[in-house]
Design a protein around this motif. Structure first.
Motif, PDB file in Angstrom:
ATOM      1  N   GLU A  62     -10.455  60.983  18.425  1.00 49.27           N
ATOM      2  CA  GLU A  62     -10.347  59.857  17.312  1.00 49.27           C
ATOM      3  C   GLU A  62      -8.909  59.548  17.164  1.00 49.27           C
ATOM      4  N   THR A  63      -8.027  60.208  17.768  1.00 50.53           N
ATOM      5  CA  THR A  63      -6.376  59.981  17.746  1.00 50.53           C
ATOM      6  C   THR A  63      -6.290  58.498  18.765  1.00 50.53           C
ATOM      7  N   LEU A  64      -7.002  58.720  19.744  1.00 47.71           N
ATOM      8  CA  LEU A  64      -6.868  57.768  20.951  1.00 47.71           C
ATOM      9  C   LEU A  64      -7.600  56.318  20.324  1.00 47.71           C
ATOM     10  N   SER A  65      -8.625  56.502  19.549  1.00 47.67           N
ATOM     11  CA  SER A  65      -9.619  55.257  19.192  1.00 47.67           C
ATOM     12  C   SER A  65      -8.701  54.466  17.874  1.00 47.67           C
ATOM     13  N   SER A  66      -8.066  55.369  17.239  1.00 48.22           N
ATOM     14  CA  SER A  66      -7.217  54.757  16.182  1.00 48.22           C
ATOM     15  C   SER A  66      -6.142  54.050  16.752  1.00 48.22           C
ATOM     16  N   ARG A  67      -5.340  54.718  17.897  1.00 54.51           N
ATOM     17  CA  ARG A  67      -4.222  53.893  18.299  1.00 54.51           C
ATOM     18  C   ARG A  67      -4.873  52.664  19.042  1.00 54.51           C
ATOM     19  N   TYR A  68      -6.005  52.707  19.553  1.00 55.25           N
ATOM     20  CA  TYR A  68      -6.414  51.340  20.138  1.00 55.25           C
ATOM     21  C   TYR A  68      -6.629  50.390  19.134  1.00 55.25           C
ATOM     22  N   ILE A  69      -6.994  50.597  18.140  1.00 51.39           N
ATOM     23  CA  ILE A  69      -7.483  49.613  17.054  1.00 51.39           C
ATOM     24  C   ILE A  69      -6.201  49.084  16.591  1.00 51.39           C
ATOM     25  N   GLN A  70      -5.146  49.998  16.438  1.00 48.28           N
ATOM     26  CA  GLN A  70      -3.808  49.618  15.902  1.00 48.28           C
ATOM     27  C   GLN A  70      -3.312  48.645  16.820  1.00 48.28           C
ATOM     28  N   MET A  71      -3.351  48.997  18.145  1.00 52.14           N
ATOM     29  CA  MET A  71      -2.911  47.914  19.264  1.00 52.14           C
ATOM     30  C   MET A  71      -3.383  46.724  19.001  1.00 52.14           C
ATOM     31  N   VAL A  72      -4.651  46.519  18.720  1.00 55.08           N
ATOM     32  CA  VAL A  72      -5.670  45.545  18.653  1.00 55.08           C
ATOM     33  C   VAL A  72      -4.914  44.424  17.489  1.00 55.08           C
ATOM     34  N   ASP A  73      -4.721  45.206  16.539  1.00 52.68           N
ATOM     35  CA  ASP A  73      -4.375  44.677  14.896  1.00 52.68           C
ATOM     36  C   ASP A  73      -3.127  43.977  15.161  1.00 52.68           C
TER      37      ASP A  73
ATOM     38  N   ASN B 159       0.210  31.116  31.509  1.00 54.98           N
ATOM     39  CA  ASN B 159      -0.903  31.423  31.743  1.00 54.98           C
ATOM     40  C   ASN B 159      -1.452  32.980  32.375  1.00 54.98           C
ATOM     41  N   VAL B 160      -0.138  33.605  32.215  1.00 59.12           N
ATOM     42  CA  VAL B 160      -0.184  34.986  32.598  1.00 59.12           C
ATOM     43  C   VAL B 160      -0.323  36.126  31.797  1.00 59.12           C
ATOM     44  N   GLY B 161      -1.315  36.806  31.635  1.00 57.40           N
ATOM     45  CA  GLY B 161      -1.370  37.759  30.512  1.00 57.40           C
ATOM     46  C   GLY B 161      -1.288  39.400  31.235  1.00 57.40           C
ATOM     47  N   ILE B 162      -1.501  40.339  30.390  1.00 59.40           N
ATOM     48  CA  ILE B 162      -0.843  41.595  30.891  1.00 59.40           C
ATOM     49  C   ILE B 162      -2.020  42.566  30.105  1.00 59.40           C
ATOM     50  N   THR B 163      -2.110  43.708  31.030  1.00 61.65           N
ATOM     51  CA  THR B 163      -2.902  44.896  30.542  1.00 61.65           C
ATOM     52  C   THR B 163      -2.347  45.961  30.084  1.00 61.65           C
ATOM     53  N   LEU B 164      -2.632  46.639  28.856  1.00 55.10           N
ATOM     54  CA  LEU B 164      -2.132  47.917  28.571  1.00 55.10           C
ATOM     55  C   LEU B 164      -2.770  49.008  28.173  1.00 55.10           C
ATOM     56  N   GLN B 165      -2.407  50.120  28.581  1.00 58.27           N
ATOM     57  CA  GLN B 165      -3.304  51.423  28.385  1.00 58.27           C
ATOM     58  C   GLN B 165      -2.930  52.241  27.177  1.00 58.27           C
ATOM     59  N   ALA B 166      -3.784  52.164  26.175  1.00 57.44           N
ATOM     60  CA  ALA B 166      -3.728  52.991  25.139  1.00 57.44           C
ATOM     61  C   ALA B 166      -3.656  54.345  25.345  1.00 57.44           C
ATOM     62  N   GLN B 167      -3.736  54.789  26.278  1.00 55.22           N
ATOM     63  CA  GLN B 167      -3.783  56.536  26.409  1.00 55.22           C
ATOM     64  C   GLN B 167      -2.244  57.057  26.776  1.00 55.22           C
ATOM     65  N   LEU B 168      -1.430  55.933  27.117  1.00 56.56           N
ATOM     66  CA  LEU B 168      -0.237  56.365  27.365  1.00 56.56           C
ATOM     67  C   LEU B 168       0.908  56.525  26.147  1.00 56.56           C
ATOM     68  N   PRO B 169       1.376  57.640  25.863  1.00 58.69           N
ATOM     69  CA  PRO B 169       2.256  57.598  24.593  1.00 58.69           C
ATOM     70  C   PRO B 169       3.384  56.453  24.523  1.00 58.69           C
ATOM     71  N   ARG B 170       3.770  56.054  25.742  1.00 57.45           N
ATOM     72  CA  ARG B 170       4.906  54.910  25.611  1.00 57.45           C
ATOM     73  C   ARG B 170       4.277  53.546  25.004  1.00 57.45           C
ATOM     74  N   THR B 171       2.888  53.470  25.166  1.00 57.69           N
ATOM     75  CA  THR B 171       2.344  52.050  25.108  1.00 57.69           C
ATOM     76  C   THR B 171       2.574  51.487  23.809  1.00 57.69           C
ATOM     77  N   LEU B 172       2.495  51.933  22.605  1.00 58.75           N
ATOM     78  CA  LEU B 172       3.022  51.154  21.296  1.00 58.75           C
ATOM     79  C   LEU B 172       4.407  50.468  21.386  1.00 58.75           C
ATOM     80  N   GLU B 173       5.162  51.086  21.981  1.00 60.41           N
ATOM     81  CA  GLU B 173       6.353  50.370  22.253  1.00 60.41           C
ATOM     82  C   GLU B 173       6.573  49.514  23.342  1.00 60.41           C
ATOM     83  N   ASP B 174       5.818  49.661  24.382  1.00 58.63           N
ATOM     84  CA  ASP B 174       5.671  48.626  25.319  1.00 58.63           C
ATOM     85  C   ASP B 174       4.909  47.240  24.652  1.00 58.63           C
TER      86      ASP B 174
END
Length: 329
Positions: free
Chosen positions: A219-230, A173-188
């Motif tokens: 737009e780069t950050l927005s695209s990355r954000y959508i990629q993470m959701v997907d 029951n424990v979730g986590i928040t991730l920040q799309a603005q950090l370059p490392r976050t896709l790997e995280d």
């Protein structure tokens, strides 16, 4: 360069400089303590903060939660605070979160509890933070409530993710928040998707980071954000789309793939209330992120820094007060 373009660029740079300065002010511990202890400034600035926070006591948070859930919204409640520097203060925060969970133990599945690990011990001792997190996760599990850990400055990311992974081995029951603005976050994110089953909340990121350590609004950050959701949707993980970015949210609502998945929109209390209401009426699950407590100074500064015109509303409320945001939902 023509005059209108020059003026526009100047205004943009001025707003960015103002936002950066305000984020620096927000982290001034001496100023924060002065505001908290000032009989004159505390009530004046609290009136400004109430545009974005439920109030400074638990009862105000519960009042706003009840009103929002009665209107069909989900809610996320947080006893606001971070970077607590003594064990006694961390324990006090832990006890307040325990009181919050107890108050929400009423079988209402729309409520979520959010918290910063540095509020309950991470800035003092990681073991202290884990003990407190473990106690809250156990209490929340018994109450059928979800906890979501917030993300903080990038310097804390490794420690936060390590504690989340550790707690996920014991509690679902424990979730986590991730920040799309950090370059490392896709790997995280790829790592987080390999363990646990809790909600992943995706934000763009509000913290002031060093040049080169974040992706600016683009737009780069927005695209990355959508990629993470997907990626979350493809993995079958519950995902909270925590943004006010209208193009991103319209992308979500226009595509049926998101409606058929465990996707919700999460918006901050007092921000874009009209849009939140519209999205809810269109049938999309909308969660409102509510905060309460005396540590509202940092939160107020961040909300103004994100959208500098909010300063006008803050000044007006400080002087003359204003209507409660809850009436606009």
């Amino acid at each position: 360069m023509n005059d209108s373009l020059s003026d526009s660029l100047s205004d943009s740079l001025s707003e960015q400089a103002f936002a950066d300065a305000l984020k620096s002010v927000a982290r001034n511990l001496q100023l924060k303590q002065y505001v908290r202890q000032s009989a004159e400034w505390y009530p004046i600035l609290l009136r400004a903060a109430e545009r974005f926070v439920a109030g400074d006591v638990l009862e105000r948070g519960l009042f706003c939660r009840d009103a929002l859930e009665a209107r069909g919204y989900r809610t996320s409640l947080e006893y606001i605070g971070e970077n607590t520097l003594t064990e006694a203060e961390c324990t006090q925060a832990f006890l307040e979160f325990s009181r919050l969970i107890e108050a929400c133990s009423n079988g209402r599945p729309g409520t979520r509890i959010s918290l910063d690990l540095s509020h309950i011990g991470l800035s003092v001792d990681e073991n202290l933070a884990y003990r407190h997190l473990e106690g809250l996760a156990s209490q929340a599990e018994a109450a059928d409530l979800e906890l979501v850990i917030s993300m903080e400055e990038s310097a804390k990311t490794d420690a936060i993710l390590a504690l989340h992974r550790k707690i996920s081995a014991r509690f679902a029951n424990v979730g986590i928040t991730l920040q799309a603005q950090l370059p490392r976050t896709l790997e995280d994110l790829e790592q987080v998707l390999t363990y646990g089953s809790g909600t992943i909340r995706i934000v763009k990121g509000a913290y002031q980071e060093q040049e080169g350590r974040y992706i600016p609004r683009s737009e780069t950050l927005s695209s990355r954000y959508i990629q993470m959701v997907d990626l979350c949707v493809q993995a079958g993980r519950p995902v909270s789309v925590a943004t006010h970015d209208e193009p991103i949210l319209r992308h979500m609502t226009r595509n049926e793939v998101y409606r058929g998945a465990a996707v919700e929109i999460e918006m901050l209390y007092g921000i874009r209330t009209d849009f939140a209401k519209q999205l809810k009426e269109e049938g999309f699950p909308v969660r409102i992120y509510l905060t309460y407590g005396e540590e509202w100074f940092l939160y107020l500064c961040h909300r103004i820094a994100e959208h500098p015109p909010n300063i006008y509303d803050a000044v007006t409320r400080s002087i003359a007060g204003g209507t409660e945001p809850i009436t606009q939902y």
